[in-house]
Write an enzyme that holds these catalytic residues in place. Structure first.
Site, PDB file in Angstrom:
ATOM      1  N   LEU A 132       0.829  -1.198   0.000  1.00  0.00           N
ATOM      2  CA  LEU A 132       0.000   0.000   0.000  1.00  0.00           C
ATOM      3  C   LEU A 132       0.867   1.253   0.000  1.00  0.00           C
ATOM      4  O   LEU A 132       2.044   1.215   0.368  1.00  0.00           O
ATOM      5  CB  LEU A 132      -0.927   0.001   1.218  1.00  0.00           C
ATOM      6  N   CYS A 133       0.262   2.358  -0.425  1.00  0.00           N
ATOM      7  CA  CYS A 133       0.890   3.670  -0.496  1.00  0.00           C
ATOM      8  C   CYS A 133       1.630   3.958   0.807  1.00  0.00           C
ATOM      9  O   CYS A 133       1.074   3.732   1.872  1.00  0.00           O
ATOM     10  CB  CYS A 133      -0.194   4.708  -0.755  1.00  0.00           C
ATOM     11  N   PRO A 134       2.852   4.409   0.730  1.00  0.00           N
ATOM     12  CA  PRO A 134       3.636   4.824  -0.425  1.00  0.00           C
ATOM     13  C   PRO A 134       4.610   3.758  -0.932  1.00  0.00           C
ATOM     14  O   PRO A 134       5.483   4.065  -1.736  1.00  0.00           O
ATOM     15  CB  PRO A 134       4.404   6.026   0.100  1.00  0.00           C
ATOM     16  N   ASP A 142      -2.501  -1.442  -5.398  1.00  0.00           N
ATOM     17  CA  ASP A 142      -2.841  -0.324  -4.522  1.00  0.00           C
ATOM     18  C   ASP A 142      -3.704   0.663  -5.310  1.00  0.00           C
ATOM     19  O   ASP A 142      -3.282   1.156  -6.359  1.00  0.00           O
ATOM     20  CB  ASP A 142      -1.555   0.347  -4.049  1.00  0.00           C
TER      21      ASP A 142
END
Length: 77
Positions: A14-16, A41
């Protein structure tokens, strides 16, 4: 320019993290080489093109895989 293509599997991150891993992988490539990144994501659709614009890489596009997206990036100089 070696025109090498490298694949990065960022599925499940997931981000980042997808962008951070892409940045690290691109550092090892020569200018003009391409990186194919697999990611699922939902934020990557915004983050990857923005990262490319900010870092001087060329965003070659995005396509859909089975349960994930495929991003193509050409390393800038």
């Amino acid at each position: 320019m070696t025109d090498e293509n490298t694949t990065l599997d960022a599925i499940g991150l997931l981000c980042p993290l997808p962008v951070l891993k892409a940045r690290k992988r691109l550092k090892a490539l020569a200018p003009g080489d391409t990186l194919t990144m697999l990611a699922d994501d939902p934020a990557a659709i915004i983050d990857v093109p923005h990262f490319c614009a900010e870092a001087g890489h060329e965003f070659l596009g995005q396509s859909d895989g089975t349960g994930h997206q495929i991003y193509r990036i050409r390393k800038g100089s």
